[in-house]
Design an enzyme around this catalytic site. Structure first.
Site, PDB file in Angstrom:
ATOM      1  N   THR A 115     -37.208  14.606  35.625  1.00  0.00           N
ATOM      2  CA  THR A 115     -37.060  13.685  34.499  1.00  0.00           C
ATOM      3  C   THR A 115     -38.225  13.816  33.520  1.00  0.00           C
ATOM      4  O   THR A 115     -38.040  13.774  32.304  1.00  0.00           O
ATOM      5  CB  THR A 115     -36.993  12.236  35.033  1.00  0.00           C
ATOM      6  OG1 THR A 115     -35.906  12.156  35.944  1.00  0.00           O
ATOM      7  CG2 THR A 115     -36.784  11.242  33.909  1.00  0.00           C
ATOM      8  N   HIS A 167     -37.592  16.656  31.307  1.00  0.00           N
ATOM      9  CA  HIS A 167     -36.642  16.312  30.232  1.00  0.00           C
ATOM     10  C   HIS A 167     -37.353  15.585  29.098  1.00  0.00           C
ATOM     11  O   HIS A 167     -37.102  15.840  27.915  1.00  0.00           O
ATOM     12  CB  HIS A 167     -35.510  15.412  30.769  1.00  0.00           C
ATOM     13  CG  HIS A 167     -34.518  16.143  31.614  1.00  0.00           C
ATOM     14  ND1 HIS A 167     -33.607  17.017  31.097  1.00  0.00           N
ATOM     15  CD2 HIS A 167     -34.299  16.125  32.956  1.00  0.00           C
ATOM     16  CE1 HIS A 167     -32.863  17.514  32.075  1.00  0.00           C
ATOM     17  NE2 HIS A 167     -33.267  16.992  33.224  1.00  0.00           N
TER      18      HIS A 167
END
Lengths: 347, 347, 347, 347
Positions: free
Chosen positions: D40, D43
């Site tokens: 994450t 990202h």
């Protein structure tokens, strides 16, 4: 004996005259007293794509019934002549992994009555004793016959918690009606029943004894997702039972279920269904389960108890009765019209 | 404020005049609107052996109530002034192993309201917001108060399957009555309610809407084990809920439960109980579970749903109402008489 | 054929010479290749009170075995000549409520091999194909035979959660040894094994590969309740598996299990056991389950997987092997001595 | 203090200098000792479409960490200065329906650390004590930090049975590696690990101690559906854990799971995924569950037990360690390269 058959690969049924089947070891010979029509029978009658692939002719059709045991094969225990029986549609092998772990309903070698082997739209049928269910004689014949689809509802509804829950039933055919009535009779707080057929929605309400717990949603007139979210303060339903077999309804199911909720799927879909798995299942931490047949015979014991106790009175949705197998075409047409509950034929 | 207290270690209660408690961070100050009497309160009033060991005086008694939030401590979220709340009796620490794994009802540091900390037989009480339950204002005040013991029944009944089951409720105090009505409202086929008090058996039947699923068994007149075995063809009940707290009834529970069945125990026994573990649990492959309090707050959500939907109407067993805390002695006496259902006092 | 029998109601066994049994419909005729001794066989040999009540002579003894299928009765599916099979001891009827709901192990008409019907301490035995288990030929013969008691351990251990749990095994006979090794192989954090026999405790440790997760407790030297409470900071164990059959050990189990924990009972007790149900079960909100036999055949599938994968190597506790049924007395004596693990006889 | 931040809506991170956050009531102030990188974070660094929609700048990034408690807010219980803690990423409200029913991980008002509130790529962070986890000081710092993703694996793996099962792990990022090792350490018979990255497949094998139960499947070289069906005699796997987040892998999951099996989904998919619900879920009677976060704190207790006992040694997949928050860009690049296991930064 007379038997309603698919004699050749074409639309419709024919009334045949065939030999009474011979009872084998471990089997029962049953004289059919009542038989009822399932949506599957309509598909076979219509000879749609699925039926053309699946059915080999000639075949006697039908799988919902009640009948009297008239002869017992060698080695049968637990039944006697005169018993009034119904039968599991899933004829299981009893020796595969699934059968040996209590999951005969998803037997690896399963044969379906009225599809893979001859069915019950006939004066007599044979069946392995292991697939027979002995009825309480106090239950009406037509209700005995309708126990099989009722069992689908029982299996679906009790895949998880019911008492105190908010539950949506998507699709209001006879099984959906039964599911709604079961939820009401066993403690659901609110039950939303969704369909586009007001006649069938009305039957669901009737079967549930006009309980104030039932809310009917005609999906042609209002958005069921919005209706459920509004009624739950935006949280969503605890449980959604997808019984419509329509892809869009399945997609809606995942939008209306709450985080941590359950979606139980009995519907059968033509083709793949695009699903928002991320938001609908993963982030919600939802539970999804597929439902096939009935637990053998846990579901039957539970179904019978619910019928015996009067908690659900199936006779309320038996809308049509016909006498004689020669009336089967009429029965099928009524069933296909959407203006029926359960349709029963007495051979 | 007025408060019903155990001021000194002796039989009876006294009506005291004490300061309204000060609300701390994370707490609510609640003006009590209704409070109800539990068997535990009777034990404390009688000052029996258990009470003498457990209660330190002075102590304000009582744990079942409904009241209005009149002040909020710092940091409280999810409540506002004017909310009508009830409360968990189990005041949990929120940081032990049990609390951190969703089992606050068996908190390792639990304090019980009206026993370890001051209770609700008073004009006001304070409580951690984390132990408060916000009521739907449509529910009657006396029913809000009775939700706590109703929750005991909910927790016990839904420890396992109910729909389609044959269930025995041993002991017909208010919680037993609730359990019987819950079983009936949520699909049990047959419910046997066992007690020696015909008045209370009658209340159970009333609470269950005189359902034909209920069978009353006066254990002074017939042997409940024989009755249950006879009614189940010798197999035994699927579920036994032991709510009497009598050792012999627990012993009977294991004789009347079927192989593979469930015995859920809410009763509290004086001393050890000799049990036939071999035949009653091991060979039967039975499941036994102890029930303490209510799941926080799963039980409360379910209880409220069942009450809101009207599936159980608790007002049917609220047999006595008193106005004023000065009537508490009368309330206790009625409760101790065995000729009551739930007894409510409006302060 | 030769067969180890209880010919008359008296202590000991006799080596008989009887007819090879005739295979009936649905049965297998099996040539026994290995058979192992259970504590039950020792009871029958000793002709104790239980045995005198239960066994009718003449009877061939024994229920743990592996053998080759040499003949198939009519209608058998799923087996063929040459298959190496073991067998369920619980010969179930296949038509009662329990059998029809996936609980054949607690069949209402169950017959036990080597007790109610002739057993496997013989050159041949017959068995219903429905009670036979087909072995992977790679598993050693003696391990195949010991699968039956191993299955008892599997059934007990997996009645609930194991991975990451603190587990106590009370009683270290062969089944207790298996349970400890299973807990270790499937992720328990700490396993306490309690017995008074250091030889057997040592075998448990060996079976568990000398894992550091295992703590042996000789109850003759230290109090197991104190040991478990000390090791868990006073909280108690997540799970207790009572496999000793001693009342006092069962009483200890409820003292050492934590609130919300599980006590699984496989032990068989002589007479009633006085239990502190209030503190040990009710206030703790504990789960108790009785364990009888093995889930048919869920337990067998799981057992075989664990053996095939090498997660548990049962050969480590097969301490004695005898050739010839005439050595059965020796085998029984070794088993009775307490200085053995599993004792295997090759007929 | 130094903190790795997304200062403005653009690619990359910046090293900021900000005030040490002030500890509020009920909070802990923690000095970060180790922090690890999640997909994450990559990202967010890349500033992809999802990140652009979700993240509001300025924001301190990061959610995996271990640190020392240096200050306690008012009212905190269960922690003290000097405790070494890690933290739940799901900061829950504690008063919504989910929080009050033991499902704080799917809190209706959840805020995610490092996304919705400031994270742990910093010298200090504050956190509600209710989201903190006290570590056993014997566990290495970097393993403490990696417990959070390990917990995702624990939550997914133990959604159902493991011991004796055949399990497929789809996707071999750090969580997939953990899942494979957990399955192996807790009794799965066969574990298939599927990815296209041989480096990561190798790490999975290493983490599982080169167990022979592990089969690596490089999906670029062989069809994982065929491989699993072939290895299970056509039956399919008992369990599939979908951790890849790739739609096609989810579709394959339903083709390789057996009837009655389980598919647990942790993956997050871009867009809808077309699924063969009929054959893959309904007819199979399969169970599907979505997995979000970790059970609070059931998963943490179980994770810690598995780490403490040495059943899984997470240090085996900690491939990169960096000293100083100024090395975060390097850490992110290593993580993005696919040639890493877990990447840890010591601030």
């Amino acid at each position: 004996m007379k038997a309603v058959m698919k004699k050749k690969p074409a639309k419709g049924f024919e009334l045949g005259d065939v030999e009474v089947p011979e009872v084998k070891d471990g089997e029962l010979l049953v004289k059919v007293k009542a038989t009822s029509v399932c949506g599957t029978d309509v598909h076979i009658w219509k000879w749609d794509e699925w039926a053309q692939k699946r059915i080999k002719t000639p075949r006697i059709i039908g799988h919902e019934f009640a009948g009297e045991v008239v002869e017992l094969g060698k080695g049968v225990e637990g039944f006697k002549k005169g018993d009034m029986v119904s039968g599991e549609t899933h004829i299981n092998c009893e020796h595969c992994f699934q059968c040996r772990t209590g999951n005969g309903h998803i037997c690896e070698n399963v044969k379906l009555r009225g599809i893979d082997v001859d069915g019950c739209f006939a004066e007599y049928l044979t069946m392995p004793a292991g697939t027979a269910w002995k009825n309480d004689p106090k239950i009406p014949l037509e209700v005995m016959s309708a126990q099989e689809p009722f069992g689908n509802a029982v299996h679906t509804v009790y895949s998880g918690k019911v008492a105190g829950q908010t539950i949506v039933v998507m699709g209001c055919g006879p099984i959906g009606m039964c599911a709604a009535a079961l939820c009401n009779a066993t403690g659901a707080e609110k039950i939303f029943v969704v369909d586009i057929n007001d006649y069938r929605l009305g039957l669901a309400q009737k079967l549930a004894g006009n309980s104030s717990s039932i809310t009917l949603v005609n999906a042609a007139k209002e958005d069921p997702v919005k209706a459920v979210l509004a009624a739950t303060g935006g949280r969503g339903a605890d449980v959604v039972l997808e019984m419509s077999g329509i892809g869009e309804c399945l997609r809606q199911s995942f939008k209306m279920v709450r985080a941590g909720g359950r979606v139980s799927i009995l519907g059968v879909y033509s083709g793949e269904v695009p699903l928002d798995v991320t938001d609908g299942i993963v982030f919600k931490g939802a539970i999804v389960n597929g439902v096939n047949g009935r637990l053998m015979f846990d579901t039957w014991f539970r179904s019978a108890a619910l019928l015996r106790s009067g908690k659900v009175d199936l006779s309320r949705i038996i809308t049509h009765k016909f006498n004689g197998l020669d009336k089967m075409d009429e029965a099928i047409e009524v069933m296909a019209s959407g203006k029926s509950g359960k349709v029963v034929v007495f051979p």
